[in-house]
Design an enzyme around this catalytic site. Structure first.
Site, PDB file in Angstrom:
ATOM      1  N   THR A 207      43.481  22.354  41.924  1.00 33.75           N
ATOM      2  CA  THR A 207      44.062  21.808  43.387  1.00 33.75           C
ATOM      3  C   THR A 207      44.260  20.267  43.427  1.00 33.75           C
ATOM      4  O   THR A 207      44.909  19.404  43.815  1.00 33.75           O
ATOM      5  CB  THR A 207      43.741  22.153  44.593  1.00 33.75           C
ATOM      6  OG1 THR A 207      43.771  23.722  44.489  1.00 33.75           O
ATOM      7  CG2 THR A 207      44.135  21.794  45.579  1.00 33.75           C
TER       8      THR A 207
ATOM      9  N   SER B 260      42.403  26.815  37.921  1.00 29.11           N
ATOM     10  CA  SER B 260      41.057  27.547  37.147  1.00 29.11           C
ATOM     11  C   SER B 260      41.282  28.996  37.000  1.00 29.11           C
ATOM     12  O   SER B 260      40.415  29.494  36.660  1.00 29.11           O
ATOM     13  CB  SER B 260      39.984  27.185  37.976  1.00 29.11           C
ATOM     14  OG  SER B 260      40.007  27.802  39.236  1.00 29.11           O
TER      15      SER B 260
ATOM     16  N   THR C 230      38.968  24.982  42.183  1.00 32.20           N
ATOM     17  CA  THR C 230      37.608  25.597  42.779  1.00 32.20           C
ATOM     18  C   THR C 230      37.433  27.281  42.616  1.00 32.20           C
ATOM     19  O   THR C 230      36.375  27.921  42.641  1.00 32.20           O
ATOM     20  CB  THR C 230      37.737  25.486  44.192  1.00 32.20           C
ATOM     21  OG1 THR C 230      39.073  26.160  44.926  1.00 32.20           O
ATOM     22  CG2 THR C 230      37.891  24.259  44.586  1.00 32.20           C
ATOM     23  N   ASP C 231      38.546  27.874  42.125  1.00 27.04           N
ATOM     24  CA  ASP C 231      38.574  29.405  42.199  1.00 27.04           C
ATOM     25  C   ASP C 231      37.532  29.922  41.306  1.00 27.04           C
ATOM     26  O   ASP C 231      36.980  30.931  41.457  1.00 27.04           O
ATOM     27  CB  ASP C 231      40.061  29.829  41.772  1.00 27.04           C
ATOM     28  CG  ASP C 231      41.072  29.500  43.087  1.00 27.04           C
ATOM     29  OD1 ASP C 231      40.542  29.372  44.006  1.00 27.04           O
ATOM     30  OD2 ASP C 231      42.195  29.808  42.670  1.00 27.04           O
TER      31      ASP C 231
END
Ligand code: ASP
Length: 332
Positions: A12, A54, A85-86
Site C-alpha cells: 500500500t 503482498s 502489510t498483509d
C-alpha cells in the site's frame, strides 16, 4: 553518516489508485521524495526488488529478499524493506530464519494508507524504520506505528487502523516517539549473520472448524511434507463418533510426514497435554506442537527446517531450538 539500503517490494505504501483499487506503482526514489527528512538522517541507496501487493508475495520472494541482503550485506550499515502489510508478518518470520544473528538491523515497514494520502501512516513508518536501521539493534524487526516488533513475533491484527501489528506472546522490543528511540529489549546477535538459501515450501496449514471433515485432513496429510493444524484452545484433534482424525494423522506420521499442532487462539499458545483430545495424540504419536510460537513463525520455521532435513528427530530438535526469540517454551 550511516549507509542504509532500502529494498522496495511494493505494498500500500507504494500504491496508486487504479480503476479496480490500489496497486503498487511508486518506486523507492519516489517514496523517499515524499520525506526529505530521511536524507538528513542517513545515506540511502535503493533497490526495487519487486512491486507487489503482498498478497502476491511467495516463499521465492522471501528467498529473493534474503539474497539481496546477503549480496549487499557488507556495503551497508542496515536495511529497510518496504512491504505490504498483509503478509509482512510471514516475510518477517521467514527472514528471521533465512538471515540469523545479523548484527545489522533489518527492518520491515509499510503502511495502511498510501504515501500520497492526506492522512497517511507511510511517512511516520518509513522515517521510524530508517531511524531504527541507523540506531537500533541487529536482527529482523517490523517497525510500525511507533513500535518495534521482533520479526518472529509479529501478526497483523487490524486490517484498517494504523496500529496494524501486534507482538504475540512477547513484548515490543522498542518504541519510537518523535524520532526518539526507547530500546526496551536488545536482540541477541552474532559477529556475522548466517544466511540460508533453501526452503521446502511443501508445507500446509489447516484451520479446524467444528465439523471439519476427516477427508480434508487425509488429503492435506498426503499432499504436504509438513502439515500445521490450527486447532482449538490449547490444542487437540476432534474425536468424533465416526472417528478418523487420529488415524489420518497416525498414517501421515508413519509415512514420515511432519505434523505440527498449534492453536487458532491469538494469545498464549498451545499445550496438548491438558486435555485428552490433545494428550492422547502427544503421548502416542511423533508430532510437534508450536507452544508460544505464532502460526506465521511456525510456517516459516517448518519450511526452513524441511529445507535441511526430514529426519523427525532432527526436525524436532531444530523446531524447538529458539531462533530470534521465536519460542520461549523450553522442552527438556
Ligand atoms: N494489500 C496491501 C499489501 O499487503 C495492504 C498493505 O500494504 O497495507 O500489499
Amino acid at each position: 553518516m550511516k549507509k542504509i539500503l532500502m529494498i522496495a517490494t511494493g505494498g500500500t505504501i507504494a500504491s496508486e489508485m487504479t480503476p479496480d483499487g490500489l496497486a503498487p506503482e511508486l518506486n523507492p526514489q519516489q517514496l523517499l521524495g515524499f520525506i526529505p527528512r530521511i536524507a538528513e538522517l542517513c545515506r540511502v541507496e535503493c533497490l526495487q526488488l519487486y512491486s507487489l501487493d503482498s498478497t502476491n508475495i511467495q516463499p521465492k520472494h522471501w528467498l529473493g529478499i534474503a539474497a539481496a541482503i546477503r549480496e549487499n550485506y557488507d556495503a551497508y550499515d542496515g536495511f529497510v524493506i518496504s512491504h505490504g502489510t498483509d503478509t509482512m508478518a510471514y516475510t518477517a518470520a521467514a527472514l528471521s530464519y533465512l538471515v540469523q544473528g545479523s548484527p545489522k538491523p533489518i527492518v520491515l515497514t509499510g503502511a495502511q494508507k498510501p504515501i500520497w494520502f492526506d492522512s497517511t501512516d507511510s511517512k511516520r513508518n518509513l522515517t521510524d524504520a530508517f531511524i531504527y536501521a541507523c540506531r537500533g539493534c541487529g536482527g529482523v524487526q517490523i517497525v510500525f506505528n511507533g513500535r518495534v516488533i521482533q520479526g518472529t513475533r509479529a501478526r497483523k491484527t487490524y486490517s484498517k487502523s494504523f496500529q496494524a501489528f501486534s507482538s504475540v506472546n512477547y513484548p515490543d522490543l522498542a518504541v519510537l516517539q518523535d524520532e526518539h528511540l526507547l530500546q526496551y529489549i536488545r536482540s541477541e546477535c552474532s559477529e556475522a549473520p548466517v544466511f540460508y538459501d533453501k526452503l521446502n515450501t511443501n508445507v500446509g496449514l489447516l484451520k479446524l472448524i467444528p465439523g471439519t471433515q476427516k477427508e480434508l485432513v487425509e488429503f492435506m496429510a498426503r499432499r504436504y511434507d509438513g502439515l500445521i493444524i490450527e486447532s482449538f484452545g490449547v490444542g487437540g484433534l476432534p474425536e468424533y463418533e465416526h472417528g478418523g482424525f487420529y488415524d489420518a494423522i497416525r498414517g501421515a506420521v508413519e509415512q514420515g510426514k511432519i505434523v505440527v499442532m498449534t492453536t487458532q487462539v491469538p494469545n498464549e499458545g498451545s499445550d496438548l497435554t491438558v486435555y485428552h483430545v490433545g494428550g492422547h495424540l502427544k503421548s502416542t504419536l511423533k508430532l510437534l506442537e508450536a507452544y508460544d510460537m505464532t502460526t506465521e513463525a511456525a510456517v516459516a520455521k517448518l519450511m526452513w527446517i524441511l529445507g535441511q532435513t526430514c529426519d523427525f528427530n532432527e526436525v524436532e530438535r531444530l523446531f524447538y531450538a529458539p531462533v530470534a526469540k521465536d519460542i520461549l517454551y523450553s522442552v527438556e
